[in-house]
Design a protein around this motif. Structure first.
Motif, PDB file in Angstrom:
ATOM      1  N   UNK A 181       0.869  -1.172   0.000  1.00 15.71           N
ATOM      2  CA  UNK A 181       0.000   0.000   0.000  1.00 15.71           C
ATOM      3  C   UNK A 181       0.911   1.229   0.000  1.00 15.71           C
ATOM      4  N   UNK A 182       0.702   2.084  -0.997  1.00 15.20           N
ATOM      5  CA  UNK A 182       1.626   3.188  -1.223  1.00 15.20           C
ATOM      6  C   UNK A 182       1.037   4.524  -0.772  1.00 15.20           C
ATOM      7  N   UNK A 183       1.915   5.428  -0.370  1.00 14.36           N
ATOM      8  CA  UNK A 183       1.513   6.797  -0.075  1.00 14.36           C
ATOM      9  C   UNK A 183       1.385   7.601  -1.369  1.00 14.36           C
ATOM     10  N   UNK A 184       0.943   8.840  -1.235  1.00 16.92           N
ATOM     11  CA  UNK A 184       0.732   9.676  -2.430  1.00 16.92           C
ATOM     12  C   UNK A 184       2.005   9.906  -3.222  1.00 16.92           C
ATOM     13  N   UNK A 185       3.128   9.890  -2.534  1.00 21.16           N
ATOM     14  CA  UNK A 185       4.403  10.103  -3.231  1.00 21.16           C
ATOM     15  C   UNK A 185       4.992   8.801  -3.761  1.00 21.16           C
ATOM     16  N   UNK A 186       4.227   7.717  -3.666  1.00 20.95           N
ATOM     17  CA  UNK A 186       4.696   6.459  -4.244  1.00 20.95           C
ATOM     18  C   UNK A 186       5.568   5.613  -3.343  1.00 20.95           C
ATOM     19  N   UNK A 187       5.817   6.084  -2.125  1.00 19.74           N
ATOM     20  CA  UNK A 187       6.601   5.246  -1.209  1.00 19.74           C
ATOM     21  C   UNK A 187       5.688   4.204  -0.555  1.00 19.74           C
ATOM     22  N   UNK A 188       6.301   3.103  -0.170  1.00 16.16           N
ATOM     23  CA  UNK A 188       5.552   2.054   0.514  1.00 16.16           C
ATOM     24  C   UNK A 188       5.150   2.517   1.907  1.00 16.16           C
ATOM     25  N   UNK A 189       3.866   2.392   2.238  1.00 16.88           N
ATOM     26  CA  UNK A 189       3.424   2.694   3.603  1.00 16.88           C
ATOM     27  C   UNK A 189       3.421   1.442   4.472  1.00 16.88           C
ATOM     28  N   UNK A 190       2.858   0.370   3.930  1.00 10.74           N
ATOM     29  CA  UNK A 190       2.771  -0.896   4.658  1.00 10.74           C
ATOM     30  C   UNK A 190       2.200  -1.937   3.706  1.00 10.74           C
ATOM     31  N   UNK A 191       1.982  -3.145   4.202  1.00 13.87           N
ATOM     32  CA  UNK A 191       1.346  -4.180   3.385  1.00 13.87           C
ATOM     33  C   UNK A 191      -0.078  -4.390   3.902  1.00 13.87           C
ATOM     34  N   UNK A 192      -1.056  -4.420   3.006  1.00 16.53           N
ATOM     35  CA  UNK A 192      -2.447  -4.520   3.467  1.00 16.53           C
ATOM     36  C   UNK A 192      -2.930  -5.958   3.641  1.00 16.53           C
ATOM     37  N   UNK A 193      -3.650  -6.179   4.728  1.00 18.62           N
ATOM     38  CA  UNK A 193      -4.334  -7.460   4.951  1.00 18.62           C
ATOM     39  C   UNK A 193      -5.833  -7.190   5.016  1.00 18.62           C
ATOM     40  N   UNK A 194      -6.603  -8.009   4.344  1.00 17.85           N
ATOM     41  CA  UNK A 194      -8.061  -7.878   4.398  1.00 17.85           C
ATOM     42  C   UNK A 194      -8.698  -9.219   4.053  1.00 17.85           C
ATOM     43  N   UNK A 195      -9.941  -9.384   4.471  1.00 23.09           N
ATOM     44  CA  UNK A 195     -10.707 -10.601   4.133  1.00 23.09           C
ATOM     45  C   UNK A 195      -9.956 -11.876   4.483  1.00 23.09           C
ATOM     46  N   UNK A 196      -9.237 -11.833   5.593  1.00 18.77           N
ATOM     47  CA  UNK A 196      -8.366 -12.954   5.941  1.00 18.77           C
ATOM     48  C   UNK A 196      -9.116 -14.279   6.045  1.00 18.77           C
ATOM     49  N   UNK A 197     -10.299 -14.225   6.657  1.00 17.56           N
ATOM     50  CA  UNK A 197     -11.043 -15.480   6.863  1.00 17.56           C
ATOM     51  C   UNK A 197     -11.901 -15.873   5.671  1.00 17.56           C
ATOM     52  N   UNK A 198     -11.865 -15.038   4.640  1.00 16.40           N
ATOM     53  CA  UNK A 198     -12.621 -15.363   3.436  1.00 16.40           C
ATOM     54  C   UNK A 198     -11.680 -16.093   2.481  1.00 16.40           C
ATOM     55  N   UNK A 199     -11.690 -17.414   2.561  1.00 16.80           N
ATOM     56  CA  UNK A 199     -10.755 -18.191   1.748  1.00 16.80           C
ATOM     57  C   UNK A 199     -11.257 -18.327   0.313  1.00 16.80           C
ATOM     58  N   UNK A 200     -10.365 -18.570  -0.584  1.00 13.36           N
ATOM     59  CA  UNK A 200     -10.780 -18.819  -1.965  1.00 13.36           C
ATOM     60  C   UNK A 200     -10.024 -17.965  -2.956  1.00 13.36           C
ATOM     61  N   UNK A 201     -10.647 -17.809  -4.089  1.00 13.75           N
ATOM     62  CA  UNK A 201     -10.003 -17.211  -5.256  1.00 13.75           C
ATOM     63  C   UNK A 201      -9.587 -15.752  -5.028  1.00 13.75           C
ATOM     64  N   UNK A 202      -8.402 -15.431  -5.496  1.00 11.38           N
ATOM     65  CA  UNK A 202      -7.921 -14.057  -5.533  1.00 11.38           C
ATOM     66  C   UNK A 202      -7.299 -13.824  -6.898  1.00 11.38           C
ATOM     67  N   UNK A 203      -7.484 -12.638  -7.412  1.00 14.12           N
ATOM     68  CA  UNK A 203      -6.843 -12.310  -8.687  1.00 14.12           C
ATOM     69  C   UNK A 203      -5.694 -11.360  -8.404  1.00 14.12           C
ATOM     70  N   UNK A 204      -4.497 -11.853  -8.557  1.00 13.26           N
ATOM     71  CA  UNK A 204      -3.312 -11.051  -8.286  1.00 13.26           C
ATOM     72  C   UNK A 204      -2.641 -10.682  -9.601  1.00 13.26           C
ATOM     73  N   UNK A 205      -1.821  -9.649  -9.532  1.00 15.84           N
ATOM     74  CA  UNK A 205      -0.993  -9.306 -10.680  1.00 15.84           C
ATOM     75  C   UNK A 205       0.412  -9.813 -10.384  1.00 15.84           C
ATOM     76  N   UNK A 206       0.885 -10.702 -11.243  1.00 14.37           N
ATOM     77  CA  UNK A 206       2.207 -11.305 -11.054  1.00 14.37           C
ATOM     78  C   UNK A 206       2.926 -11.164 -12.381  1.00 14.37           C
TER      79      UNK A 206
END
Lengths: 243, 243
Positions: free
Chosen positions: A157-182
């Motif tokens: 998760x990036x700040x307005x200036x493009x620096x990394x702020x942190x890594x986001x976690x969400x929907x942890x208990x919702x298992x299943x399909x995710x569409x990632x960009x790799x």
């Protein structure tokens, strides 16, 4: 889902440019930790699920494995594996790991490197692996860490200036399909909680020997982005014993 | 550090207003999952490290434990424990868990609920617990999840309009002190990776029986904020057996 993005020519080409593809085990940040979890291969029958370029297959063979079967769904992967990591004790076979069938106790060791997060149903696969392994056999695998797969994009998760702020976690208990960009391409992966990974093993007749979140090795810290990998766990390594 | 925020009058009062303080086990979201991990207490000698109000001590005694020793650093906690959860088979004792000493094999069961993240040095404590437990004895504990402790503030990341965007993870591999805000007060806790929690147990002579990230129970979903707890893992429950 039996994911086969690796037979997409453009994706496969980009994959080939990765440090881990060009340099093999030495180019994989988790290798020093994974290596410590591997059993003595001498005289062993080994299965590698989702073998990719076959680095681990050749490693097992060169460390004394009597036979190694590397399976992958991608034709291109297997072609590269045969070319780069051929060995007289290694056979590469095209198959979705969900479709494999072997007699009970066929293998002494089952390996899998960064492939299970492409598999929709983990429990039946682990049930099969428990069956295919002899008692006392070793099951060692790496997956993308649940922290890394939960949100879905697998990006910081990036700040307005493009620096990394942190890594986001969400929907942890919702298992299943995710569409990632790799590698700039959209890839479908499956998020599972840590609970699901470990409890599935425990319920399937495995004893946990090691559970390790590998941190980047000191000697790779100068690679682009590597120092940021101290900020989030990206992978999970597990070694278990069939009891 | 031997944290004793719970003897701060204002903090203690706020703690007393929490659902889990007012309603005991029934008010703790993780209780249904933790309960499943508990051993048969009948005839057992039980130690509860960081017993707080003593809910688990009384539970063990009421389920047949021959003796229960509940220890806590907070005088106020122990006063409340004796008042709310007194039982003829339970003794409450004021002590920092790091300072406790018992002969080998003193206990059949060691419990700890949400206390180890206040302890700076986990490995020596686990070494002691392994010593205090008889072979085959059970060690069951809950801690704040490494995902929850990594960033430090233990708060969601909010958008400009005040809605929750996600939960932030950072400095995951940087273990140690974090200053979190809990009940409006600054509290020092210690972040540890999942690797450290589990590998310390495995190295200290324990077999892992269960590793569970409890999700909020359906019947508590209407409590304020509870539905958001499906978005992040807040706790980690572990049961292990001394081998």
């Amino acid at each position: 889902m039996k994911e086969n993005k690796y037979d997409d020519a453009r994706f496969f080409e980009k994959y080939g440019e990765m440090e881990r593809s060009r340099r093999g085990l030495a180019g994989a940040g988790e290798w020093p930790e994974l290596q410590k979890l591997l059993p003595d291969f001498r005289g062993k029958a080994v299965l590698d699920l989702g073998c990719g370029y076959g680095w681990h297959c050749r490693y097992a063979a060169e460390h004394g494995a009597a036979s190694v079967l590397g399976t992958d769904l991608s034709r291109r992967m297997l072609e590269t594996a045969r070319r780069k990591n051929g060995h007289e004790n290694v056979v590469y076979q095209r198959a979705a790991m969900e479709d494999l069938a072997f007699p009970p106790g066929t293998f002494d060791v089952v390996l899998s490197s960064l492939a299970f997060h492409y598999v929709r149903d983990f429990a039946p696969l682990v049930g099969n692996i428990a069956l295919w392994l002899r008692a006392g056999g070793a099951f060692v695998f790496s997956v993308e860490h649940p922290v890394f797969t939960a949100y879905g994009t697998q990006d910081w998760y990036y700040g307005e200036d493009g620096t990394i702020l942190h890594f986001p976690v969400d929907n942890y208990y919702c298992e299943g399909e995710r569409e990632a960009v790799f590698l700039g391409e959209r890839v479908v992966k499956y998020h599972r909680t840590l609970t699901t990974y470990l409890e599935t093993l425990l319920r399937s007749g495995f004893a946990l020997r090691h559970v390790v979140e590998p941190r980047p090795p000191e000697e790779m810290m100068d690679l682009p982005g590597m120092r940021d990998e101290m900020r989030r766990p990206m992978m999970l390594l597990v070694s278990a014993e069939k009891i």
